[in-house]
Design a protein around this motif. Structure first.
Motif, PDB file in Angstrom:
ATOM      1  N   PRO A  54     -61.085 -31.110   3.616  1.00 34.59           N
ATOM      2  CA  PRO A  54     -61.907 -30.983   2.402  1.00 34.59           C
ATOM      3  C   PRO A  54     -61.734 -32.426   0.662  1.00 34.59           C
ATOM      4  CG  PRO A  54     -60.768 -28.947   1.686  1.00 34.59           C
ATOM      5  CD  PRO A  54     -60.889 -29.651   3.224  1.00 34.59           C
ATOM      6  N   VAL A  55     -62.235 -33.319   1.010  1.00 35.29           N
ATOM      7  CA  VAL A  55     -61.954 -33.705  -0.609  1.00 35.29           C
ATOM      8  C   VAL A  55     -61.497 -32.895  -1.365  1.00 35.29           C
ATOM      9  CG1 VAL A  55     -62.599 -35.176  -2.075  1.00 35.29           C
ATOM     10  CG2 VAL A  55     -63.690 -35.187   0.469  1.00 35.29           C
ATOM     11  N   PRO A  56     -60.583 -32.932  -2.074  1.00 34.58           N
ATOM     12  CA  PRO A  56     -59.819 -32.155  -2.883  1.00 34.58           C
ATOM     13  C   PRO A  56     -61.029 -32.552  -4.733  1.00 34.58           C
ATOM     14  CG  PRO A  56     -57.992 -33.982  -2.723  1.00 34.58           C
ATOM     15  CD  PRO A  56     -59.330 -33.993  -1.624  1.00 34.58           C
ATOM     16  N   THR A  57     -61.321 -31.307  -5.538  1.00 31.50           N
ATOM     17  CA  THR A  57     -61.776 -31.279  -6.193  1.00 31.50           C
ATOM     18  C   THR A  57     -60.639 -31.992  -7.370  1.00 31.50           C
ATOM     19  OG1 THR A  57     -63.117 -29.331  -6.242  1.00 31.50           O
ATOM     20  CG2 THR A  57     -62.612 -29.287  -8.689  1.00 31.50           C
ATOM     21  N   LEU A  58     -60.810 -32.853  -8.225  1.00 30.91           N
ATOM     22  CA  LEU A  58     -60.214 -33.107  -9.531  1.00 30.91           C
ATOM     23  C   LEU A  58     -60.363 -33.337 -10.414  1.00 30.91           C
ATOM     24  CD1 LEU A  58     -59.197 -35.977  -7.350  1.00 30.91           C
ATOM     25  CD2 LEU A  58     -57.738 -34.449  -7.326  1.00 30.91           C
ATOM     26  N   GLY A  59     -60.366 -32.641 -11.213  1.00 30.22           N
ATOM     27  CA  GLY A  59     -61.170 -32.198 -12.494  1.00 30.22           C
ATOM     28  C   GLY A  59     -61.988 -32.315 -11.984  1.00 30.22           C
ATOM     29  N   GLY A  60     -63.140 -32.267 -13.699  1.00 31.57           N
ATOM     30  CA  GLY A  60     -64.093 -31.993 -13.930  1.00 31.57           C
ATOM     31  C   GLY A  60     -64.520 -30.766 -14.716  1.00 31.57           C
ATOM     32  N   PRO A  73     -61.580 -34.753 -17.547  1.00 35.96           N
ATOM     33  CA  PRO A  73     -62.271 -36.010 -17.432  1.00 35.96           C
ATOM     34  C   PRO A  73     -60.798 -36.464 -16.449  1.00 35.96           C
ATOM     35  CG  PRO A  73     -61.731 -36.249 -19.758  1.00 35.96           C
ATOM     36  CD  PRO A  73     -62.091 -35.022 -19.029  1.00 35.96           C
ATOM     37  N   VAL A  74     -60.663 -35.758 -15.294  1.00 35.90           N
ATOM     38  CA  VAL A  74     -59.270 -36.597 -14.488  1.00 35.90           C
ATOM     39  C   VAL A  74     -59.164 -37.605 -13.366  1.00 35.90           C
ATOM     40  CG1 VAL A  74     -57.946 -34.961 -12.519  1.00 35.90           C
ATOM     41  CG2 VAL A  74     -58.898 -33.926 -14.644  1.00 35.90           C
ATOM     42  N   ASP A  75     -58.221 -38.440 -13.104  1.00 36.83           N
ATOM     43  CA  ASP A  75     -58.921 -39.810 -12.642  1.00 36.83           C
ATOM     44  C   ASP A  75     -58.675 -39.249 -10.694  1.00 36.83           C
ATOM     45  OD1 ASP A  75     -57.915 -42.648 -11.158  1.00 36.83           O
ATOM     46  OD2 ASP A  75     -56.520 -42.379 -12.333  1.00 36.83           O
TER      47      ASP A  75
END
Length: 211
Positions: A54-60, A73-75
């Motif tokens: 799966p597409v990984p969660t990056l921040g949020g 607010p992660v890149d």
């Protein structure tokens, strides 16, 4: 500092942006465009969703970020390099654009599976290439018409889905771009869809990839 008394803001002006591409919007290096002009004859964008990758969660909006991520607010560039993430960007802005209020995404989609998820993410692309998270959302396709009465997809049949991307308040500055990401997973913030119309992958005995 201005103080508003009503929500949504009384002077809100809603503007539709449309997705454009020649069928190669995969990754941030693809040809996906986000423009206010309605599309003409556009080619369909296609990606392969694999529940095992799966597409990984990056921040949020995550309360307990893992050691590999931070909240907020992660890149998003690591996610945008994947072939299963479609990216649509405006041209470089010449004037500031304020976006304050509810954001929603309407897609016309089809899948080879009887059920899958669709995700949307709004990001602010800086002049140096950073793609900073603003807001996102997800829809499990079998609940596209009703949360109380799930309805599986007919494989390969096009249907309309609307994904709520929550709210944001951001000024996209000159030199920046507005970008929308579309995919089928955002894990571990959201459970992966097994694509079988059955249980969550945490307990599923079968999972299926889909296009």
């Amino acid at each position: 500092m201005a103080h508003e008394q009503d929500w949504p803001l009384p002077d809100t002006s809603y503007l539709d942006y449309y997705l454009h591409s020649s069928g190669r919007a995969n990754t941030a290096n693809g040809d996906g465009q986000l423009r206010p002009e309605p599309p003409g004859h556009e080619h369909a964008d296609v990606y392969l969703y694999d529940p095992l990758r799966p597409v990984p969660t990056l921040g949020g909006r995550v309360m307990s970020p893992s050691t590999a991520n931070a909240a907020g607010p992660v890149d998003q560039r690591p996610a945008e390099s994947r072939g299963d993430v479609l990216c649509y960007s405006t041209p470089v802005l010449e004037h500031p654009v304020e976006v304050t209020g509810h954001v929603s995404l309407t897609l016309f989609v089809s899948s080879s599976a009887c059920d899958t998820d669709f995700t949307g993410k709004l990001v602010d692309v800086f002049p140096d290439g950073r793609a900073i998270f603003l807001t996102d959302g997800i829809l499990r396709a079998r609940y596209r018409n009703s949360l109380a009465e799930p309805e599986l997809l007919t494989p390969e049949q096009v249907c309309e889905v609307t994904i709520g991307l929550s709210v944001t308040s951001n000024v996209f500055l000159p030199g920046h771009r507005i970008r929308l990401e579309v995919s089928s997973s955002n894990f571990p913030r959201f459970d992966r869809n097994s694509n079988t119309g059955g249980t969550s992958p945490r307990t599923a005995t079968r999972m299926s990839r889909s296009r």
